[in-house]
Design an enzyme around this catalytic site. Structure first.
Site: not given
Length: 530
Positions: A352-354
């Site tokens: 999970d990351t952007i």
């Protein structure tokens, strides 16, 4: 490097986006819009990247937020030199692996204050704004603050992730991020007024509005109430670092990456290993290509787990990136038989990351990645302002004498890596591939799709993905059953993941000044141009 538009307009898909005065690509349309609006208001690529990234803490709260870290690669206007900013936080000064081993832990508990490193992203944003921005924090954050107050409708991919990870949330985090104990549905409004207040303080006071005073006190008191050893001094001492990027060449294209404690060296090693095989002659959607990538991934990630750590403790970087290392590892790959995982993963790695990339009219390019690690991070939020804490400390190992052993003030091995491509000395593309551990594999797959098979950036992003994740080969549904059966016959343990693998964004900077944006349909976002 790439051919023209390869899209078949009879089939569902998305076109590349073209512009000449600026381009932004990220995983949520509001983030892209705020970035483009910032450019239109006279901001540069740094201003726009900050605005878009911070907004994603509201739009995709399971992925990122003010309690997280970031890394950035910057190409200033009028220069082909790439600057690297390490905005990852450190373990508290009182944190030790020995204390956790004494409690019987074999790994850092992912949902505990022990996994919470000091958030580094806010300091990085403030540093970027001060040293390379044009508008100033107040002007950058003003429109973003309004959105945090007003809220946004929950997007489809975000709702999918939210429901999967809702049980991670605990205490105050459940009050802030759930509605009557449930994850919001697609289209439900979500607001973060407490964090809007924090952003107002940052806009007015800079980093001190976050790392000192009431906000810092709220974070420290909340963590200590749950058994954390964090102090106000830990937060006040937080500082990002400028460093030099590292790079390697794949068939004439330079892959520019962040040095440790990021895992960019893993991508360079993986590319070097694959360079020993004639990938071009393989079916781009066939089993043999997946097999070679999977085997090379196992070997490159084994090296990552052995060597990468806090930059002050990484001593084998030259060995990882040396051509002879890749040559020796390539010889271990059997063309038709899968190897067992070379070494077990002792670090927690998740997805999970952007990521956001922006190029402005003056040629400044930003490649920025911003994360709280696991979905909803540690699941712990501060009591007053609702700041969700990352669990990057789970990236440490508890193995005694390992370079990545948890220790006071150390940075953990980090999965997030922004990237850029360079050809003949010119930066041609800032890009990133979200997906935690997948990211080095994703960087090389994206590059190979373009270099080995002539795909344009959007097609290269759209292509199905597979990932050798430990002893499992995760294969997206975009591959045929025949390919999965062939891989199984080679000895791979096949799994079709519930969700897609990663998510990518890219902006091609053509020599004639035209910008070409590409955005992954696996996410809710888009590329927008001026």
């Amino acid at each position: 490097m790439v051919e023209g538009n390869m899209r078949d307009f009879h089939l569902p898909g998305r076109s590349q986006v073209y512009g000449t005065n600026g381009m932004a690509a990220t995983s949520h349309p509001l983030g892209a819009r705020l970035a483009i609006d910032t450019l239109a208001r006279g901001g540069n690529a740094v201003d726009a990247a900050i605005a878009g990234a911070v907004a994603l803490g509201l739009c995709e709260p399971q992925m990122t937020g003010l309690g997280g870290d970031c890394f950035a690669l910057i190409k200033p206007p009028g220069s082909e030199t790439v600057l690297a900013l390490n905005g990852s936080g450190r373990a508290p000064a009182a944190a030790t692996a020995q204390a956790l081993r004494a409690q019987g832990h074999r790994a850092v508990p992912v949902s505990s204050p022990d996994a919470v490193t000091i958030p580094g992203a806010v300091d990085a944003f403030c540093t970027l704004s001060r040293e390379h921005g044009k508008l100033g924090l107040a002007d950058i954050l003003g429109p973003v603050i309004a959105v945090f107050d007003a809220g946004v409708p929950v997007a489809p991919r975000v709702a999918f992730d939210w429901a999967e990870a809702a049980n991670t949330l605990q205490g105050t985090a459940r009050d802030v991020y759930l509605t009557k104990g449930n994850a919001p549905s697609v289209g439900d409004m979500f607001r973060l007024p407490g964090q809007a207040d924090v952003l107002r303080r940052i806009a007015k006071e800079g980093r001190d509005g976050f790392y000192t005073g009431e906000v810092a006190e709220d974070m420290v008191n909340s963590l200590r109430a749950m058994g954390g050893c964090h102090t106000l001094e830990d937060f006040a001492a937080t500082a990002c670092d400028w460093t030099d990027p590292i790079a390697g060449t794949y068939k004439g294209i330079d892959l520019v990456e962040h040095p440790p404690n990021g895992q960019g060296a893993t991508a360079l090693l993986l590319a070097n290993i694959l360079g020993h095989f004639d990938i071009t002659e393989l079916d781009p959607l066939g089993a043999r290509r997946v097999h070679f990538e999977a085997e090379a991934t196992k070997l490159a990630y084994d090296a990552r787990n052995r060597f990468l750590a806090d930059p002050d403790h990484t001593t084998r970087l030259a060995h990882m990136t040396a051509p002879e290392t890749a040559e020796q590892l390539a010889q271990l790959i059997h063309p038709k038989r899968a190897m067992a995982a070379p070494a077990p993963l002792t670090e927690a790695v998740h997805k999970d990351t952007i990521y956001i990339t922006v190029v402005d009219r003056d040629g400044m390019a930003v490649s920025l990645i911003y994360s709280i690690f696991h979905s909803f991070g540690s699941g712990i939020a501060s009591d007053r302002f609702g700041i969700l804490f990352q669990n990057r400390g789970a990236g440490f190992t508890l193995d005694r004498w390992h370079p990545n052993e948890l220790g006071p003030g150390k940075r953990p091995m980090h999965t997030i890596i922004p990237g850029m491509l360079r050809q003949d000395g010119r930066i041609t593309m800032p890009f990133g591939v979200m997906g935690g551990a997948y990211q080095p594999c994703g960087h090389v797959r994206f590059l190979s799709n373009m270099v080995d098979f002539g795909m344009d950036p959007q097609t290269a992003i759209d292509m199905p993905r597979a990932f050798a994740d430990g002893d499992v080969l995760r294969v997206e549904r975009g591959y045929s059953d025949a390919v999965r059966a062939e891989l199984y016959g080679m000895g791979h343990r096949i799994e079709v993941p519930a969700g897609p693998i990663g998510g990518a964004q890219a902006i091609e900077i053509r020599a004639d000044g035209v910008l070409v944006g590409a955005s992954d349909p696996r996410k809710d976002g888009c590329a927008l141009g001026l």
